[in-house]
Design a protein around this motif. Sequence first.
Motif, short mmCIF file in Angstrom:
data_model
loop_
_atom_site.label_atom_id
_atom_site.label_comp_id
_atom_site.label_asym_id
_atom_site.label_seq_id
_atom_site.Cartn_x
_atom_site.Cartn_y
_atom_site.Cartn_z
N GLU A 93 -3.74 -3.23 -0.88
CA GLU A 93 -3.55 -2.50 -2.14
C GLU A 93 -2.26 -2.95 -2.83
O GLU A 93 -2.21 -3.04 -4.06
N GLN A 94 -1.23 -3.23 -2.03
CA GLN A 94 0.04 -3.70 -2.61
C GLN A 94 -0.15 -5.04 -3.33
O GLN A 94 0.38 -5.25 -4.44
N LYS A 95 -0.91 -5.95 -2.73
CA LYS A 95 -1.17 -7.24 -3.37
C LYS A 95 -1.97 -7.04 -4.67
O LYS A 95 -1.72 -7.73 -5.67
N HIS A 96 -2.94 -6.11 -4.63
CA HIS A 96 -3.73 -5.82 -5.83
C HIS A 96 -2.83 -5.28 -6.94
O HIS A 96 -2.96 -5.68 -8.12
N LEU A 97 -1.90 -4.38 -6.60
CA LEU A 97 -0.97 -3.83 -7.58
C LEU A 97 -0.03 -4.91 -8.12
O LEU A 97 0.33 -4.90 -9.30
N ASP A 98 0.35 -5.83 -7.23
CA ASP A 98 1.21 -6.94 -7.68
C ASP A 98 0.52 -7.75 -8.77
O ASP A 98 1.14 -8.11 -9.79
N ARG A 99 -0.76 -8.02 -8.56
CA ARG A 99 -1.50 -8.80 -9.56
C ARG A 99 -1.64 -8.00 -10.87
O ARG A 99 -1.50 -8.56 -11.96
N GLN A 100 -1.92 -6.69 -10.74
CA GLN A 100 -2.05 -5.87 -11.93
C GLN A 100 -0.72 -5.78 -12.70
O GLN A 100 -0.69 -5.86 -13.94
#
Length: 223
Positions: free
Chosen positions: A53-60
Amino acid sequence: MGMFSRMTDIVQANINAMLDKAEDPEKVIRLIIQEMEETLVEIRSEAAKFLAEQKHLDRQLQRVNKEVTGWQEKAQLAIDKDKETLARAALAEKQRYAQQAESLQQQHDTISESLAQLQGDTGRLNEKLAEAKAKQKAMVTRQHSASVRLKVKAVEHSDKINHAMARFDQYEQRIDQLEAQVDAYEFTGSATQPHSLDAQFRALEENDAIERELNAMKKNKAA
């Protein structure tokens, strides 16, 4: 968040106190170790979700921040071209994306805090697990030692051992008696042999005396 509460309870638990109160400490320590190992498996699974989820938020965040920068540049371009209305619209879009970025950043910070807490608690849980396994090993060693000592004590107090020792004493007494008989034969044999020789010589001497007296009586009669 239930898992965090459960893990905190395990980390803060006093293993010694739990074992002191337990009717079966060996079973309790085994269950404690099982609980810790199962919790660690859940932690790894939860940590994997957080990291994903942290990686997904980083991309967002990267995408939204890029939009914020892009609309800022567009607003500046509109101002440079004396397009105030267009600049206002661009700034409104920038603000909308900025709000999204702030919300995403808050989520990102929450996940980062959770991961940090998870990492710290995992370290303490691993220490507790090592402590529990060390206690389990010590308990197994003590139990084995006690079992061996109990067997030794049982053998020491066994009626079979006492009976065998009594038999040994009887055999020893019989050997003593046999040796005493041998010693007696040697003693009486060595004592009677010289005595027997003396008796034989005395008998010879007595016979000679008798013969001499008999001859003397014969001579007196002949005279």
